[in-house]
Design an enzyme around this catalytic site. Structure first.
Site, mmCIF file in Angstrom:
data_model
loop_
_atom_site.group_PDB
_atom_site.id
_atom_site.type_symbol
_atom_site.label_atom_id
_atom_site.label_comp_id
_atom_site.label_asym_id
_atom_site.label_seq_id
_atom_site.Cartn_x
_atom_site.Cartn_y
_atom_site.Cartn_z
ATOM 1 N N GLU A 28 -91.561 -37.272 -49.458
ATOM 2 C CA GLU A 28 -90.790 -36.282 -50.204
ATOM 3 C C GLU A 28 -89.798 -36.948 -51.153
ATOM 4 O OE1 GLU A 28 -88.587 -32.072 -49.450
ATOM 5 O OE2 GLU A 28 -88.565 -33.501 -47.810
ATOM 6 N N ASP A 72 -92.333 -36.871 -44.180
ATOM 7 C CA ASP A 72 -91.238 -35.935 -44.458
ATOM 8 C C ASP A 72 -90.062 -36.366 -43.579
ATOM 9 O OD1 ASP A 72 -89.563 -33.880 -45.090
ATOM 10 O OD2 ASP A 72 -91.018 -32.286 -44.746
ATOM 11 N N ASP A 115 -95.650 -31.680 -45.522
ATOM 12 C CA ASP A 115 -95.378 -30.589 -44.580
ATOM 13 C C ASP A 115 -96.500 -30.435 -43.554
ATOM 14 O OD1 ASP A 115 -92.893 -29.492 -45.719
ATOM 15 O OD2 ASP A 115 -94.135 -29.029 -47.454
ATOM 16 N N ILE A 172 -86.950 -35.273 -43.240
ATOM 17 C CA ILE A 172 -86.314 -34.147 -42.539
ATOM 18 C C ILE A 172 -87.033 -32.879 -42.965
ATOM 19 C CG2 ILE A 172 -84.205 -32.814 -42.130
ATOM 20 C CD1 ILE A 172 -82.596 -35.299 -42.972
ATOM 21 N N ASP A 173 -87.822 -32.319 -42.048
ATOM 22 C CA ASP A 173 -88.489 -31.047 -42.334
ATOM 23 C C ASP A 173 -87.665 -29.939 -41.701
ATOM 24 O OD1 ASP A 173 -90.813 -29.546 -43.344
ATOM 25 O OD2 ASP A 173 -91.027 -28.997 -41.244
ATOM 26 N N THR A 231 -84.861 -28.535 -43.713
ATOM 27 C CA THR A 231 -83.531 -28.988 -44.166
ATOM 28 C C THR A 231 -82.480 -27.872 -44.097
ATOM 29 O OG1 THR A 231 -84.282 -28.614 -46.425
ATOM 30 C CG2 THR A 231 -84.296 -30.873 -45.648
#
Length: 287
Positions: free
Chosen positions: A69, A90, A219, A92-93, A95
């Site tokens: 990302e 990712d 994701d 931090i999925d 956020t």
């Protein structure tokens, strides 16, 4: 690609993911006053996690590729997926959950070889939940084998449907048409705000299905494999389309039978929406 090779990559990256989790937990001690500060905090911790993961992997496996990302937003486009071993990350999925101390947030790291998903790790340090899968070897939560709910009846289905994405003008009509059809066909609906965790909840049997359209490869890179390895089924949310990791619009379900029922309802919604659109266009043309 042998199992041994993938296992070696898995064993190397797992401690790095756990280390990244500790970094995210440190983020609890901040005060946020403005929207800009929220994005600054997320960016700082995104980069910290990517730094731990990507630097170590690049040093160990210099020929491997990355799609992430932060890396993608820095260069303003997403790299093409090649046959090379590619880590899709990712940091931090979830956020929006993260900045509100809502603990449905995680690190997600998937590995593809020859464009095929072969490994997935999703770690939620706030709940101490580590979801893992290697292709062909099953899915696990903290080392314990996972299975979906095996639900086959749409009327008993609790669906996690990511409604926030309907903010997007291009997706809104599709989401709302589908929602109006789904809500009368299923038992219940949830919206959790993390695609990676949403997929894990299907894998562990807490949700019977999960849907999200308009996402990015990172994701879905780990979670889709975890669902499949737990006995679930995943496809593109448009009936008849194959799931595409580089353009993930997906529906994940506890069983193929449930997936087919959900897709049939959504096809009805999509057909109705397209018919309404044609009428609208025809009316505009008459004026």
């Amino acid at each position: 690609m042998g199992h041994q090779e993938v296992q070696e990559y898995f064993d190397f990256v797992l401690p790095l993911v756990k280390e990244s989790g500790k970094v995210i937990l440190e983020a609890n001690d901040y005060e946020i006053e403005t929207k800009e500060e929220i994005y600054d905090i997320v960016t700082i911790y995104d980069r910290k996690v990517e730094d731990i993961l990507i630097k170590a992997i690049k040093t160990k496996y210099p020929t491997h590729k990355f799609i992430g990302e932060e890396e993608s937003s820095a260069k303003n486009y997403i790299s093409e997926l090649t046959d090379d071993p590619t880590w899709i990350i990712d940091p931090i999925d979830g956020t929006a959950n993260f900045v509100r101390s809502f603990p449905i947030t995680c690190i997600s790291i998937g590995l593809t070889i020859k464009k095929e998903q072969v490994m997935g790790i999703i770690y939620n340090p706030f709940m101490e939940e580590l979801y893992t899968a290697i292709k062909g070897q099953g899915a696990f939560l903290n080392g314990k084998r996972l299975q979906t709910s095996k639900q086959t009846n749409i009327q008993k289905c609790v669906l996690n449907y990511e409604l926030s994405l309907a903010r997007n003008d291009k997706l809104r009509e599709m989401y709302l048409y589908r929602f109006s059809h789904l809500i009368s066909a299923i038992m219940g609906i949830r919206s959790m705000g993390s695609a990676a965790m949403g997929l894990c909840y299907v894998a562990r049997g807490s949700m019977d299905a999960y849907q999200c359209d308009g996402l990015y490869p990172w994701d879905a890179a780990a979670g889709v494999l975890i669902v499949r390895e737990a006995g679930g089924a995943v496809s593109d949310s448009t009936a008849g389309k194959e799931f595409d990791l580089m353009n993930p619009n997906f529906i994940a379900a506890a069983s193929k039978r449930l997936l087919d029922q959900l897709l049939a309802v959504e096809k009805q919604a999509d057909d109705e929406r397209l018919a309404a659109l044609l009428v609208k266009k025809a009316n505009v043309g008459c004026k």
